[in-house]
Design a protein around this motif. Sequence first.
Motif, PDB file in Angstrom:
ATOM      1  N   GLN A 253       8.996   8.769  -6.652  1.00  0.00           N
ATOM      2  CA  GLN A 253       9.301   8.605  -5.229  1.00  0.00           C
ATOM      3  C   GLN A 253      10.806   8.476  -4.972  1.00  0.00           C
ATOM      4  O   GLN A 253      11.508   7.755  -5.700  1.00  0.00           O
ATOM      5  CB  GLN A 253       8.624   7.330  -4.692  1.00  0.00           C
TER       6      GLN A 253
ATOM      7  N   VAL B 222       3.260   3.606  -1.764  1.00  0.00           N
ATOM      8  CA  VAL B 222       3.733   3.839  -3.129  1.00  0.00           C
ATOM      9  C   VAL B 222       5.258   3.978  -3.154  1.00  0.00           C
ATOM     10  O   VAL B 222       5.822   4.780  -2.408  1.00  0.00           O
ATOM     11  CB  VAL B 222       3.049   5.102  -3.713  1.00  0.00           C
TER      12      VAL B 222
ATOM     13  N   ASN C  43       0.519   4.095 -16.521  1.00  0.00           N
ATOM     14  CA  ASN C  43      -0.893   3.973 -16.940  1.00  0.00           C
ATOM     15  C   ASN C  43      -1.544   5.354 -17.061  1.00  0.00           C
ATOM     16  O   ASN C  43      -2.760   5.468 -17.137  1.00  0.00           O
ATOM     17  CB  ASN C  43      -1.681   3.060 -15.988  1.00  0.00           C
TER      18      ASN C  43
ATOM     19  N   GLY D  23       0.802  -1.222   0.000  1.00  0.00           N
ATOM     20  CA  GLY D  23       0.000   0.000   0.000  1.00  0.00           C
ATOM     21  C   GLY D  23       0.832   1.269   0.000  1.00  0.00           C
ATOM     22  O   GLY D  23       0.301   2.363  -0.167  1.00  0.00           O
TER      23      GLY D  23
ATOM     24  N   SER E 144      -1.596   9.047 -11.673  1.00  0.00           N
ATOM     25  CA  SER E 144      -1.260   8.751 -10.294  1.00  0.00           C
ATOM     26  C   SER E 144      -2.430   9.305  -9.486  1.00  0.00           C
ATOM     27  O   SER E 144      -2.602  10.527  -9.413  1.00  0.00           O
ATOM     28  CB  SER E 144       0.045   9.463  -9.944  1.00  0.00           C
TER      29      SER E 144
ATOM     30  N   ASP F 136       3.627   5.225 -12.727  1.00  0.00           N
ATOM     31  CA  ASP F 136       4.158   6.545 -13.094  1.00  0.00           C
ATOM     32  C   ASP F 136       4.249   7.441 -11.862  1.00  0.00           C
ATOM     33  O   ASP F 136       5.206   8.206 -11.699  1.00  0.00           O
ATOM     34  CB  ASP F 136       3.286   7.200 -14.174  1.00  0.00           C
ATOM     35  N   GLY F 137       3.264   7.316 -10.964  1.00  0.00           N
ATOM     36  CA  GLY F 137       3.313   8.105  -9.729  1.00  0.00           C
ATOM     37  C   GLY F 137       4.484   7.673  -8.869  1.00  0.00           C
ATOM     38  O   GLY F 137       5.278   8.503  -8.392  1.00  0.00           O
ATOM     39  N   ALA F 138       4.633   6.369  -8.697  1.00  0.00           N
ATOM     40  CA  ALA F 138       5.729   5.832  -7.876  1.00  0.00           C
ATOM     41  C   ALA F 138       7.088   6.183  -8.461  1.00  0.00           C
ATOM     42  O   ALA F 138       8.077   6.277  -7.725  1.00  0.00           O
ATOM     43  CB  ALA F 138       5.585   4.315  -7.758  1.00  0.00           C
TER      44      ALA F 138
HETATM   45  C1  LIG Z   1       4.129   6.902   0.074  1.00  0.00           C
HETATM   46  C2  LIG Z   1       2.733   7.079  -0.418  1.00  0.00           C
HETATM   47  N1  LIG Z   1       2.347   8.265  -0.913  1.00  0.00           N
HETATM   48  C3  LIG Z   1       1.086   8.437  -1.353  1.00  0.00           C
HETATM   49  C4  LIG Z   1       0.180   7.407  -1.277  1.00  0.00           C
HETATM   50  C5  LIG Z   1      -1.244   7.600  -1.787  1.00  0.00           C
HETATM   51  N2  LIG Z   1      -1.383   6.931  -3.094  1.00  0.00           N
HETATM   52  C6  LIG Z   1      -1.869   5.684  -3.191  1.00  0.00           C
HETATM   53  S1  LIG Z   1      -1.872   5.133  -4.776  1.00  0.00           S
HETATM   54  C7  LIG Z   1      -1.232   6.586  -5.343  1.00  0.00           C
HETATM   55  C8  LIG Z   1      -0.982   6.789  -6.812  1.00  0.00           C
HETATM   56  C9  LIG Z   1       0.046   5.881  -7.354  1.00  0.00           C
HETATM   57  O1  LIG Z   1       0.122   6.089  -8.743  1.00  0.00           O
HETATM   58  P1  LIG Z   1       0.965   5.131  -9.654  1.00  0.00           P
HETATM   59  O2  LIG Z   1       2.274   4.851  -9.006  1.00  0.00           O
HETATM   60  O3  LIG Z   1       0.971   5.702 -11.003  1.00  0.00           O
HETATM   61  O4  LIG Z   1       0.155   3.763  -9.608  1.00  0.00           O
HETATM   62  P2  LIG Z   1      -1.297   3.428 -10.213  1.00  0.00           P
HETATM   63  O5  LIG Z   1      -2.298   3.796  -9.141  1.00  0.00           O
HETATM   64  O6  LIG Z   1      -1.483   4.212 -11.430  1.00  0.00           O
HETATM   65  O7  LIG Z   1      -1.279   1.970 -10.456  1.00  0.00           O
HETATM   66  C10 LIG Z   1      -1.005   7.471  -4.296  1.00  0.00           C
HETATM   67  C11 LIG Z   1      -0.443   8.826  -4.459  1.00  0.00           C
HETATM   68  C12 LIG Z   1       0.613   6.180  -0.728  1.00  0.00           C
HETATM   69  N3  LIG Z   1      -0.202   5.118  -0.652  1.00  0.00           N
HETATM   70  N4  LIG Z   1       1.890   6.025  -0.337  1.00  0.00           N
END
Ligand SMILES: Cc1ncc(C[n+]2csc(CCOP(=O)(O)OP(=O)(O)O)c2C)c(N)n1
Length: 322
Positions: free
Chosen positions: A150, A116, A174, A114, A177, A145-147
Amino acid sequence: MQLNRSEMLRAYRQMRLIREFEERLHIENRTGEIAGFTHLYSGQEAVAVGVCENLNKSDFIISTHRGHGHCIAKGGDVPSMMMEIYGRRDGLCKGRGGSMHIADIEQGILGANGIVGAGSPIAVGAALAAKIKKNGGVAVSFIGDGASNQGTVFEAMNMAVVLKVPKIFAFENNGYSEHTGAHYGIGAPDIVQRIKSFGMPVFEYDGFDFFSVHEAARQAIDYARSGNGPAAIYGVTTRYFGHFEGDPQNYRAKGEVEMFRTEKDCMLRFRKMVSDAQLLDVAELDGIDTEVLALIEQSVVNAKAAPPPPPETVTQDVYVSY
Ligand SMILES: Cc1ncc(C[n+]2csc(CCOP(=O)(O)OP(=O)(O)O)c2C)c(N)n1
Ligand SMILES: [Mg+2]
């Protein structure tokens, strides 16, 4: 590299398993019987399966919050995963994990996660273990793409290069984020260049084409397994459902998802490619579809009927017992 018939049939079945698992969960979520957040992987099947079809059982993957697809692709048992998502006693993690904490060490699945970006440093550790043990294993982390923004991912990339470990960074863009578009959220205009700057090769793929992902992953995994250090793969894909179940996706253009479903879908593309090239018969693929649908139906029926974990076991499995 050309896949043989049984490899292609297996890959198609794996993708179909993921698709039907997720499409059914989308419906089941509305019943209110599934606790917690669920993030669905529909649309991205070619990536998980294209990567995992190149792995051995003893190799490791670590997934993300959107983990069902990666876990099924790596050999997670589908009925046990369904039980787990329903929080049942006989679930893959005894009903303690649910959607975002599915793991199966036997199958080399270090878990959904959970947090990211948290998977990559863990996978560097798994890759270092394989290097020390000289067992020829590799470890893969999936990174959205969001991760990809990080700090943990940056640190893991650097450390993997420094330690020269057999680690594959599987970037999966995808487009979003949560509700933020990747075009806005990623500052670097060239994401591949950013990954390369850490000192590893990047093999690019088309996330709508299973064969393209399979080939990129094959090259990256061969590179890492041969002792050259880490490698990455990168490509663009799409998710059909919202960030989490219940997200109405108002931030996406009208008709965007429908366009992807009808014009770019990785399963439709696979079917067309193998039938046009006369590699597989459409009837065989239809047979797989029917078999998979029945398996999913049975998994849901069994999960709904299964008991929850007994309350007196609530403190068990909180800490590892050595
Ligand atoms: C360290 C951290 N920051 C923020 C979040 C909140 N969060 C959960 S999923 C997400 C988006 C992730 O986007 P991506 O990596 O592109 O994955 P996708 O959901 O597109 O599969 C965020 C910001 C979290 N769970 N952990
Ligand atoms: Mg994303």
